[in-house]
Scaffold this motif. Structure first.
Motif, PDB file in Angstrom:
ATOM      1  N   VAL A  85      -6.393 -16.934  -6.486  1.00  0.00           N
ATOM      2  CA  VAL A  85      -6.771 -15.674  -7.138  1.00  0.00           C
ATOM      3  C   VAL A  85      -7.540 -16.028  -8.409  1.00  0.00           C
ATOM      4  O   VAL A  85      -6.978 -16.611  -9.341  1.00  0.00           O
ATOM      5  CB  VAL A  85      -5.524 -14.829  -7.482  1.00  0.00           C
ATOM      6  CG1 VAL A  85      -5.953 -13.468  -8.046  1.00  0.00           C
ATOM      7  CG2 VAL A  85      -4.624 -14.652  -6.274  1.00  0.00           C
ATOM      8  N   VAL A 143      -7.148  -8.692  -6.501  1.00  0.00           N
ATOM      9  CA  VAL A 143      -5.839  -8.813  -5.855  1.00  0.00           C
ATOM     10  C   VAL A 143      -4.903  -7.835  -6.555  1.00  0.00           C
ATOM     11  O   VAL A 143      -4.707  -7.901  -7.766  1.00  0.00           O
ATOM     12  CB  VAL A 143      -5.302 -10.259  -5.943  1.00  0.00           C
ATOM     13  CG1 VAL A 143      -3.845 -10.320  -5.514  1.00  0.00           C
ATOM     14  CG2 VAL A 143      -6.151 -11.178  -5.072  1.00  0.00           C
ATOM     15  N   LYS A 198      -1.713  -6.841  -5.147  1.00  0.00           N
ATOM     16  CA  LYS A 198      -0.286  -7.017  -4.867  1.00  0.00           C
ATOM     17  C   LYS A 198      -0.070  -8.332  -4.131  1.00  0.00           C
ATOM     18  O   LYS A 198      -0.889  -8.719  -3.289  1.00  0.00           O
ATOM     19  CB  LYS A 198       0.172  -5.852  -3.987  1.00  0.00           C
ATOM     20  CG  LYS A 198       1.657  -5.728  -3.891  1.00  0.00           C
ATOM     21  CD  LYS A 198       2.053  -4.413  -3.266  1.00  0.00           C
ATOM     22  CE  LYS A 198       3.545  -4.282  -3.509  1.00  0.00           C
ATOM     23  NZ  LYS A 198       4.096  -3.050  -3.167  1.00  0.00           N
ATOM     24  N   ILE A 199       1.035  -9.000  -4.446  1.00  0.00           N
ATOM     25  CA  ILE A 199       1.418 -10.212  -3.709  1.00  0.00           C
ATOM     26  C   ILE A 199       2.901 -10.056  -3.389  1.00  0.00           C
ATOM     27  O   ILE A 199       3.709  -9.777  -4.282  1.00  0.00           O
ATOM     28  CB  ILE A 199       1.197 -11.484  -4.560  1.00  0.00           C
ATOM     29  CG1 ILE A 199      -0.263 -11.567  -5.017  1.00  0.00           C
ATOM     30  CG2 ILE A 199       1.592 -12.738  -3.785  1.00  0.00           C
ATOM     31  CD1 ILE A 199      -0.537 -12.621  -6.082  1.00  0.00           C
ATOM     32  N   TRP A 213       3.223 -15.614   2.272  1.00  0.00           N
ATOM     33  CA  TRP A 213       2.876 -14.592   1.280  1.00  0.00           C
ATOM     34  C   TRP A 213       1.815 -13.651   1.818  1.00  0.00           C
ATOM     35  O   TRP A 213       0.910 -14.078   2.544  1.00  0.00           O
ATOM     36  CB  TRP A 213       2.388 -15.273  -0.002  1.00  0.00           C
ATOM     37  CG  TRP A 213       3.495 -16.022  -0.672  1.00  0.00           C
ATOM     38  CD1 TRP A 213       3.777 -17.345  -0.522  1.00  0.00           C
ATOM     39  CD2 TRP A 213       4.498 -15.488  -1.525  1.00  0.00           C
ATOM     40  NE1 TRP A 213       4.905 -17.681  -1.248  1.00  0.00           N
ATOM     41  CE2 TRP A 213       5.365 -16.553  -1.884  1.00  0.00           C
ATOM     42  CE3 TRP A 213       4.766 -14.215  -2.038  1.00  0.00           C
ATOM     43  CZ2 TRP A 213       6.458 -16.369  -2.720  1.00  0.00           C
ATOM     44  CZ3 TRP A 213       5.857 -14.046  -2.881  1.00  0.00           C
ATOM     45  CH2 TRP A 213       6.694 -15.122  -3.207  1.00  0.00           C
ATOM     46  N   GLN A 214       1.955 -12.376   1.465  1.00  0.00           N
ATOM     47  CA  GLN A 214       0.966 -11.360   1.848  1.00  0.00           C
ATOM     48  C   GLN A 214       0.261 -10.903   0.577  1.00  0.00           C
ATOM     49  O   GLN A 214       0.918 -10.527  -0.394  1.00  0.00           O
ATOM     50  CB  GLN A 214       1.657 -10.166   2.490  1.00  0.00           C
ATOM     51  CG  GLN A 214       2.566 -10.553   3.648  1.00  0.00           C
ATOM     52  CD  GLN A 214       3.257  -9.338   4.246  1.00  0.00           C
ATOM     53  OE1 GLN A 214       3.046  -9.011   5.398  1.00  0.00           O
ATOM     54  NE2 GLN A 214       4.054  -8.651   3.460  1.00  0.00           N
ATOM     55  N   VAL A 215      -1.052 -10.973   0.597  1.00  0.00           N
ATOM     56  CA  VAL A 215      -1.853 -10.673  -0.597  1.00  0.00           C
ATOM     57  C   VAL A 215      -2.705  -9.451  -0.298  1.00  0.00           C
ATOM     58  O   VAL A 215      -3.501  -9.468   0.652  1.00  0.00           O
ATOM     59  CB  VAL A 215      -2.759 -11.887  -0.935  1.00  0.00           C
ATOM     60  CG1 VAL A 215      -3.648 -11.593  -2.133  1.00  0.00           C
ATOM     61  CG2 VAL A 215      -1.912 -13.133  -1.180  1.00  0.00           C
ATOM     62  N   ARG A 216      -2.530  -8.385  -1.114  1.00  0.00           N
ATOM     63  CA  ARG A 216      -3.338  -7.186  -0.854  1.00  0.00           C
ATOM     64  C   ARG A 216      -4.576  -7.184  -1.732  1.00  0.00           C
ATOM     65  O   ARG A 216      -4.496  -7.305  -2.957  1.00  0.00           O
ATOM     66  CB  ARG A 216      -2.542  -5.908  -1.115  1.00  0.00           C
ATOM     67  CG  ARG A 216      -3.265  -4.709  -0.468  1.00  0.00           C
ATOM     68  CD  ARG A 216      -2.550  -3.416  -0.657  1.00  0.00           C
ATOM     69  NE  ARG A 216      -2.815  -2.902  -1.988  1.00  0.00           N
ATOM     70  CZ  ARG A 216      -2.010  -2.098  -2.657  1.00  0.00           C
ATOM     71  NH1 ARG A 216      -0.867  -1.741  -2.146  1.00  0.00           N
ATOM     72  NH2 ARG A 216      -2.330  -1.674  -3.866  1.00  0.00           N
ATOM     73  N   TRP A 262      -5.188  -7.041   3.867  1.00  0.00           N
ATOM     74  CA  TRP A 262      -4.095  -7.979   3.606  1.00  0.00           C
ATOM     75  C   TRP A 262      -4.517  -9.369   4.057  1.00  0.00           C
ATOM     76  O   TRP A 262      -5.091  -9.526   5.135  1.00  0.00           O
ATOM     77  CB  TRP A 262      -2.825  -7.573   4.364  1.00  0.00           C
ATOM     78  CG  TRP A 262      -2.148  -6.371   3.765  1.00  0.00           C
ATOM     79  CD1 TRP A 262      -2.334  -5.071   4.125  1.00  0.00           C
ATOM     80  CD2 TRP A 262      -1.202  -6.367   2.680  1.00  0.00           C
ATOM     81  NE1 TRP A 262      -1.564  -4.240   3.343  1.00  0.00           N
ATOM     82  CE2 TRP A 262      -0.859  -5.011   2.447  1.00  0.00           C
ATOM     83  CE3 TRP A 262      -0.621  -7.355   1.888  1.00  0.00           C
ATOM     84  CZ2 TRP A 262       0.047  -4.627   1.452  1.00  0.00           C
ATOM     85  CZ3 TRP A 262       0.288  -6.970   0.899  1.00  0.00           C
ATOM     86  CH2 TRP A 262       0.605  -5.622   0.687  1.00  0.00           C
ATOM     87  N   VAL A 315      -0.080 -19.216  -2.870  1.00  0.00           N
ATOM     88  CA  VAL A 315      -1.038 -18.456  -3.682  1.00  0.00           C
ATOM     89  C   VAL A 315      -1.144 -19.153  -5.038  1.00  0.00           C
ATOM     90  O   VAL A 315      -0.126 -19.534  -5.624  1.00  0.00           O
ATOM     91  CB  VAL A 315      -0.561 -16.992  -3.896  1.00  0.00           C
ATOM     92  CG1 VAL A 315      -1.549 -16.224  -4.764  1.00  0.00           C
ATOM     93  CG2 VAL A 315      -0.362 -16.277  -2.558  1.00  0.00           C
ATOM     94  N   LEU A 343       0.132  -9.246 -12.312  1.00  0.00           N
ATOM     95  CA  LEU A 343       0.632  -9.987 -11.141  1.00  0.00           C
ATOM     96  C   LEU A 343       1.892 -10.779 -11.489  1.00  0.00           C
ATOM     97  O   LEU A 343       2.811 -10.879 -10.678  1.00  0.00           O
ATOM     98  CB  LEU A 343      -0.460 -10.903 -10.574  1.00  0.00           C
ATOM     99  CG  LEU A 343      -1.658 -10.182  -9.947  1.00  0.00           C
ATOM    100  CD1 LEU A 343      -2.726 -11.184  -9.498  1.00  0.00           C
ATOM    101  CD2 LEU A 343      -1.246  -9.302  -8.768  1.00  0.00           C
TER     102      LEU A 343
END
Ligand SMILES: Cc1cc2nc3c(=O)[nH]c(=O)nc-3n(C[C@H](O)[C@H](O)[C@H](O)COP(=O)(O)OP(=O)(O)OC[C@H]3O[C@@H](n4cnc5c(N)ncnc54)[C@H](O)[C@@H]3O)c2cc1C
Length: 376
Positions: free
Chosen positions: A23, A112, A114-115, A125-128, A133, A139, A280
């Motif tokens: 990020v 970014v 949301k994580i 991990w899911q990164v919005r 996504w 990350v 974040l």
């Protein structure tokens, strides 16, 4: 009747899957992604603004304080035509070339938001990023520390002639400008605006400019300009209110008396430092420590207390309000530390991707083009 299943959150359908999401597309985010890709780790960079966003908002022709060898990344030399320290423009050109050379996948203008851990697999991990996504094993938060200019928190600060950034110096020719601040940004702006023919006043809250933290080549010039009254310095003064017509300042005089000044300025620049965006860190529950809310992490690996969440670059310094300690030049090893730790944890392929190496195929294509079109 079948009992109702507990309503466990379902994982998001990823639009993209990779090993690592970096990020921040500043110098250290880019250097980290290159180091990973050289080691067979599929890393992508997601950047809220343009490539090198922080540097892109510096005023045109601003030069780095650091010398070129200290701000070059990924082993690629940074040279300038006049051997001077690189300007904003030269460095942004360099960054574009480095990204193209190593074919670093960078998604610009993609914040970014949301994580979160994948509900069924906490080590993923899911990164919005806007409505998309991205799923990854790790990350890296290379988000820098200068997201917002600090505020004075006084009435009138949001008026159109008040700005937390120095813009194109040319705009200030012939104008009365108040610069609030007394460190490098404010002092450099005062000198530059004086040189373009602005009528500059400097307001600083202490009785003299700081003795140690102003760059050694700025100091004699600002001292001389103040001594000769080419720049008016209002020491021990604080701006208390701004209106379209005037600025109110409270000043303590050398004899200890206080007085209020009402002055007119066409422009007011509040160059009093920058604040890190901690959204974040807070959202992930990353512990922060003083001074400046530095994200707590293991110095050997750059990993936070959350497995797979790392910090890199000047982001590790939090909000650096007085004397800066973390610079680009002392962050280069973050890229190697994180990459080593990921490899030890089995993240990444054994073979580096071809694209991460010097791209000899495109050199060959270029040679062929030169042969066919020698004048191009
Ligand atoms: C006028 C000025 C002069 C400076 N001169 C020097 C100098 O001489 N030497 C020096 O070492 N440093 C200097 N600095 C500090 C310099 O900006 C940093 O050293 C350098 O940019 C740090 O690189 P970085 O990659 O750590 O962070 P940055 O370059 O700040 O990169 C962080 C990136 O993360 C992005 N980002 C943040 N949040 C998100 C999100 N949620 N989603 C996606 N992207 C996000 C930002 O847009 C930004 O591009 C100077 C700063 C200023 C303002």
């Amino acid at each position: 009747m079948k009992p109702t299943e507990p309503n466990a959150a379902a994982p998001h359908e990823p639009n993209r899957v990779c090993d690592v999401v970096v990020v921040g597309g500043g110098p250290i985010g880019i250097e980290t992604a290159i180091e990973m890709r050289r080691n067979g780790i599929d890393a992508i960079v997601v950047e809220a603004g343009p490539l090198g966003h922080t540097i892109s908002w510096w005023a045109p022709q601003t030069r780095w304080f650091s010398s070129n060898d200290r701000i070059s990344i990924a082993g690629v030399p940074l040279n300038t035509v006049d051997q001077a320290k690189a300007s904003r423009e030269e460095y942004l050109t360099y960054l574009r070339c480095v990204v193209d050379q190593f074919k670093v996948p960078v998604e610009t203008f993609s914040r970014v938001e949301k994580i979160e851990p994948r509900p069924d697999e906490p080590r993923r991990w899911q990164v919005r990023v806007q409505s998309k996504w991205i799923e990854a094993s790790a990350v890296v938060l290379a988000i820098g520390g200068t997201d917002h200019p600090n505020r004075l928190n006084i009435p009138g600060e949001d008026l159109p002639h008040v700005d937390g950034y120095l813009r194109e110096a040319h705009h200030y020719h012939g104008r009365r400008v108040l610069i609030v601040g007394g460190r490098n940004s404010a002092v450099e702006a005062a000198i530059r605006l004086h040189r373009v023919g602005a009528n500059v006043t400097l307001s600083y809250h202490r009785e003299e400019l700081p003795t140690t933290s102003i760059k050694y080549w700025l100091r004699p010039e600002i001292d001389g300009l103040i001594r000769s009254k080419a720049i008016e310095a209002l020491f021990e003064s604080r701006v208390t209110a701004i209106t379209p017509e005037r600025v109110d300042l409270e000043q303590t005089l050398p004899d200890g008396r206080h007085h209020t000044l009402h002055m007119h300025f066409d422009d007011v620049l509040t160059l009093i430092g920058y604040d890190q965006d901690k959204t974040l860190f807070k959202q992930l529950g990353i512990a922060m420590e003083d001074p400046g809310g530095k994200p707590v992490h293991d110095d050997a690996t750059m990993e936070t207390a959350l497995p797979g969440i790392y910090v890199a670059g000047t982001a590790v310094g939090g909000t650096q309000s007085s004397k800066y300690q973390v610079f680009l030049e002392n962050c280069h090893d973050h890229a190697t530390k994180i990459t080593k730790h990921l490899l030890e944890n089995g993240i990444g392929r054994s073979e580096p991707s071809d694209e991460a190496q010097t791209d000899s195929s495109s050199d060959t294509a270029l040679n062929r083009q030169i042969e066919m079109n020698p004048e191009s």
